[in-house]
Write an enzyme that holds these catalytic residues in place. Sequence first.
Site, PDB file in Angstrom:
ATOM      1  N   ASP A  27       0.856  -1.181   0.000  1.00  0.00           N
ATOM      2  CA  ASP A  27       0.000   0.000   0.000  1.00  0.00           C
ATOM      3  C   ASP A  27       0.903   1.247   0.000  1.00  0.00           C
ATOM      4  O   ASP A  27       2.087   1.173   0.342  1.00  0.00           O
ATOM      5  CB  ASP A  27      -0.894  -0.030   1.243  1.00  0.00           C
ATOM      6  CG  ASP A  27      -1.712   1.233   1.370  1.00  0.00           C
ATOM      7  OD1 ASP A  27      -2.421   1.573   0.398  1.00  0.00           O
ATOM      8  OD2 ASP A  27      -1.645   1.888   2.429  1.00  0.00           O
ATOM      9  N   ASP A  78      -0.217   5.293   0.659  1.00  0.00           N
ATOM     10  CA  ASP A  78      -0.431   6.316   1.690  1.00  0.00           C
ATOM     11  C   ASP A  78      -0.661   5.660   3.058  1.00  0.00           C
ATOM     12  O   ASP A  78      -1.486   4.762   3.178  1.00  0.00           O
ATOM     13  CB  ASP A  78      -1.624   7.209   1.312  1.00  0.00           C
ATOM     14  CG  ASP A  78      -1.470   8.637   1.823  1.00  0.00           C
ATOM     15  OD1 ASP A  78      -0.603   8.868   2.693  1.00  0.00           O
ATOM     16  OD2 ASP A  78      -2.210   9.516   1.358  1.00  0.00           O
TER      17      ASP A  78
HETATM   18 MG    MG Z   1      -3.034   3.260   3.185  1.00  0.00          MG
END
Ligand code: MG
Length: 265
Positions: free
Chosen positions: A7, A9
């Site tokens: 992932d 952010d």
């Molecule tokens: Mg995230």
Amino acid sequence: MPGFLLDLDGTLYSGDRPIPYAAEFIQWLRDKQYPFLFLTNNSSRTPEQVAAHLVHTGIEAKADEVLTSSQAAALYMKDAGLAGGPVFCIGETGLRQALAEAGFELLPEDAPAEQAAVAVVQGIDRSFTYSKLMSAVRHVRRGATFVLTNPDHLLPWNGELTPGAGSIAASIERSSETAPVVIGKPSPIIMRFAIAKLGLAASDIWAVGDNLNTDIRGGVDAGCRSALVLTGLADESNYAEQIERTGVQPEVVCKHLMELAAHIG
Ligand SMILES: [Mg+2]
């Protein structure tokens, strides 16, 4: 050999800020030659823009190491027999470019009413209007497949929560009385394309992220291993409550990414 679906952010950076140990972790993956993919639900950026943003936060990255929900949406539509279009798109550069590159004809908002789209493809669109909603609803009511890049209702933006792609989708769903096909995490659709791109068995792949509902749920449901990092949505103060509330149990919980590296060895 382990592979990794990472992932962005809250995991590798926080908005514009680097997250400690993230750059070191990516270097560790490269040194070990472990396959990985930057996997994002964000449909607004192109893979080139995603890679550039990673580089900006101090992480070496290339566009072909990225899989966005926009790219996965285009792959899904080809598989679903909708290749070529025409499609009506509500979205930003990342989505429009992914569709155009995959050979889809994009209908303009003011297309004549008799021009039917085979699909309405929608992501975050910060220029969303009533007129776009009207066109989308018209196409879906006439049988176009409704495809949503990612279900997130809210997006953190400069310290506040703003409406996400899922909130726009809710208005289309309500008016067209049709639920969308959801592409992004935790959907098995993006996970299937990501796993295929890594070319490893799901059971050898670690889904890594800060969001139990998307990153970890997607990984667990796809049969991957999973690691929750406490550097974003989940942190040391809230993760136990979040695990309890979501019912999603990650295999490993780590304070930061190098803790995961140490765990894997
Ligand atoms: Mg995230």
